[in-house]
Motif scaffolding. Structure first.
Motif, PDB file in Angstrom:
ATOM      1  N   ARG A  96      20.537  47.528   5.246  1.00  0.00           N
ATOM      2  CA  ARG A  96      22.344  47.396   5.742  1.00  0.00           C
ATOM      3  C   ARG A  96      23.021  48.174   5.426  1.00  0.00           C
ATOM      4  NH1 ARG A  96      23.190  42.316   9.525  1.00  0.00           N
ATOM      5  NH2 ARG A  96      21.386  41.955   9.734  1.00  0.00           N
TER       6      ARG A  96
ATOM      7  N   TRP B 208      24.592  49.965   7.202  1.00  0.00           N
ATOM      8  CA  TRP B 208      25.623  51.075   8.094  1.00  0.00           C
ATOM      9  C   TRP B 208      26.674  49.755   8.533  1.00  0.00           C
ATOM     10  CZ3 TRP B 208      25.360  46.271  10.868  1.00  0.00           C
ATOM     11  CH2 TRP B 208      23.238  45.359  10.317  1.00  0.00           C
ATOM     12  N   GLN B 209      26.590  48.150   7.706  1.00  0.00           N
ATOM     13  CA  GLN B 209      27.452  47.531   8.107  1.00  0.00           C
ATOM     14  C   GLN B 209      28.736  46.981   6.889  1.00  0.00           C
ATOM     15  OE1 GLN B 209      25.319  43.778   7.422  1.00  0.00           O
ATOM     16  NE2 GLN B 209      26.859  42.216   8.664  1.00  0.00           N
TER      17      GLN B 209
ATOM     18  N   THR C  57      17.519  50.714  13.534  1.00  0.00           N
ATOM     19  CA  THR C  57      18.074  49.223  12.827  1.00  0.00           C
ATOM     20  C   THR C  57      17.012  49.255  12.096  1.00  0.00           C
ATOM     21  OG1 THR C  57      18.569  48.230  13.862  1.00  0.00           O
ATOM     22  CG2 THR C  57      20.295  48.974  13.136  1.00  0.00           C
TER      23      THR C  57
ATOM     24  N   TYR D  60      23.982  45.496  14.442  1.00  0.00           N
ATOM     25  CA  TYR D  60      24.342  46.116  14.067  1.00  0.00           C
ATOM     26  C   TYR D  60      25.201  46.607  15.471  1.00  0.00           C
ATOM     27  CZ  TYR D  60      25.207  51.737  14.745  1.00  0.00           C
ATOM     28  OH  TYR D  60      25.164  52.666  14.585  1.00  0.00           O
TER      29      TYR D  60
ATOM     30  N   ASP E 125      28.580  44.838  14.260  1.00  0.00           N
ATOM     31  CA  ASP E 125      29.024  45.649  14.016  1.00  0.00           C
ATOM     32  C   ASP E 125      30.565  46.350  13.835  1.00  0.00           C
ATOM     33  OD1 ASP E 125      29.322  45.880  10.320  1.00  0.00           O
ATOM     34  OD2 ASP E 125      29.286  47.720  11.147  1.00  0.00           O
ATOM     35  N   ARG E 126      29.282  47.051  14.825  1.00  0.00           N
ATOM     36  CA  ARG E 126      30.094  48.348  15.770  1.00  0.00           C
ATOM     37  C   ARG E 126      31.958  48.285  16.651  1.00  0.00           C
ATOM     38  NH1 ARG E 126      29.717  52.048  12.255  1.00  0.00           N
ATOM     39  NH2 ARG E 126      29.228  50.294  10.752  1.00  0.00           N
TER      40      ARG E 126
END
Length: 356
Positions: free
Chosen positions: A11, A13-14, A148, A314, A317-318
């Motif tokens: 993760r 990207w988190q 993801t 994801y 989160d974005r």
């Protein structure tokens, strides 16, 4: 290779663990019921608060099973803007040719959108879909769950780290027995008015195409292809079975096959100058990863996750962080242009450039 396999955060990207994005799920077919609703229920960043369906019975069943679902809306009510205070974002999972209407409606209501792939039935309608979200200033993400998936992200990093050397070849396969899964030839995936250019490449071939794009960080520039339909259920679509080749802008060449009338099988292999990476199964709800270099083969113990939960996390989160999504509308348009070119190449028997 050992260090590349050890240094990994699935993760990566988190950016946040705070906040909640409330979803209206537009389309409550088998995919939404079996995979999306359970995934959102276990998410820490998402919640289903509305469902949009043409069936009052479906809406009632969902509301009985999921306590968070406050509203059941018809498609007309959703488009008209009823109960917009009940949700923050829309997930659109209806037949391809209907995505534009519901994405545009969500955008008009100021709602961010997660739209299933392929994003529409044609390049032109897909471009209109992107424009609707851009004009409204809302986030649009196309639902490529492989982006993801931990094993796929690991494969991407291994390629970036040079574990296979310079990528040269891609082999991709994705097939399923559609008529065994849905025992009805009168279904939307076999209806060109709803599915778009065809059935196998649009629905299945897009997986090796897009996942190769993601792993290589490269885009298609030209394609060749062959396809045919012989089973009577596939009379109205050209690609009961399809084989297509893709040249990427990094010089890599891909050979891919897809079929809606074959045994269930998925695979993606990246071959480089110094080794290879194989994902098998590649596009199911679980993914295996094997790395081979210099005669040493390693089966990577990739974390198995709920792919839909991670995809929704994801997106949330974005949105919560105010950051750009990776698979935005322009990204999805590249696939649409490529799929159109693949079908043109099958008709002409020649090489077709993927143009903007």
């Amino acid at each position: 290779m050992t260090q590349s396999l050890l240094d990994w955060e699935p993760r990566d990207w988190q950016t946040t663990t705070e906040g909640t994005v409330r979803f209206a799920l537009v389309g409550v077919g088998w995919w939404t019921r079996e995979f999306v609703l359970p995934a959102i229920e276990t998410s820490d960043l998402c919640e289903t608060t509305a469902v949009v369906t043409g069936s009052t019975e479906k809406a009632d069943r969902v509301r009985e099973e999921y306590d968070t679902v406050e509203r059941g809306l018809t498609y007309e009510e959703f488009v008209d803007g009823e109960a917009t205070d009940a949700y923050d974002a829309a997930y659109v999972c209806t037949p391809n040719a209907t995505h534009l209407e519901y994405v545009a409606a969500a955008a008009d209501h100021g709602k961010d959108v997660l739209c299933e792939k392929p994003m529409e039935a044609s390049v032109e309608r897909a471009a209109d879909l992107v424009a609707a979200c851009e004009d409204a200033g809302v986030t649009l993400m196309i639902g490529y769950r492989m982006h993801t998936e931990p094993a796929v992200r690991r494969a991407r990093q291994l390629v970036r780290d040079g574990v296979v050397g310079e990528p040269r070849l891609v082999h991709g396969e994705n097939s399923q027995p559609l008529l065994e899964m849905i025992d009805d030839p009168d279904q939307w995936r076999l209806n060109p008015d709803l599915t778009g250019y065809g059935t196998s490449v649009m629905d299945l071939g897009i997986y090796p195409l897009n996942t190769a794009r993601f792993v290589l960080d490269a885009d298609p520039v030209a394609v060749q292809s062959m396809m045919q339909s012989s089973h009577e259920a596939f009379d109205e679509v050209p690609d009961e079975v399809a084989a297509f080749s893709v040249e990427f802008d990094d010089g890599t060449f891909a050979s891919c096959t897809s079929s809606q009338n074959a045994s269930d099988h998925t695979r993606l292999e990246i071959v480089g100058t110094e080794g290879r990476i194989e994902l098998e199964p590649a596009f199911h709800m679980e993914t295996g990863l094997t790395v081979d270099r210099g005669g040493t083969t390693v089966e990577v113990d990739a974390e198995q996750v709920d792919q839909m939960e991670v995809e929704f996390d994801y997106f949330a989160d974005r949105v919560l962080a105010g950051e750009d999504v990776y698979a935005d509308g322009e990204h999805g348009l590249v696939d649409m242009r490529t799929i159109k070119a693949i079908h043109e190449a099958a008709e002409t028997g020649g090489t077709v450039e993927v143009s903007e």
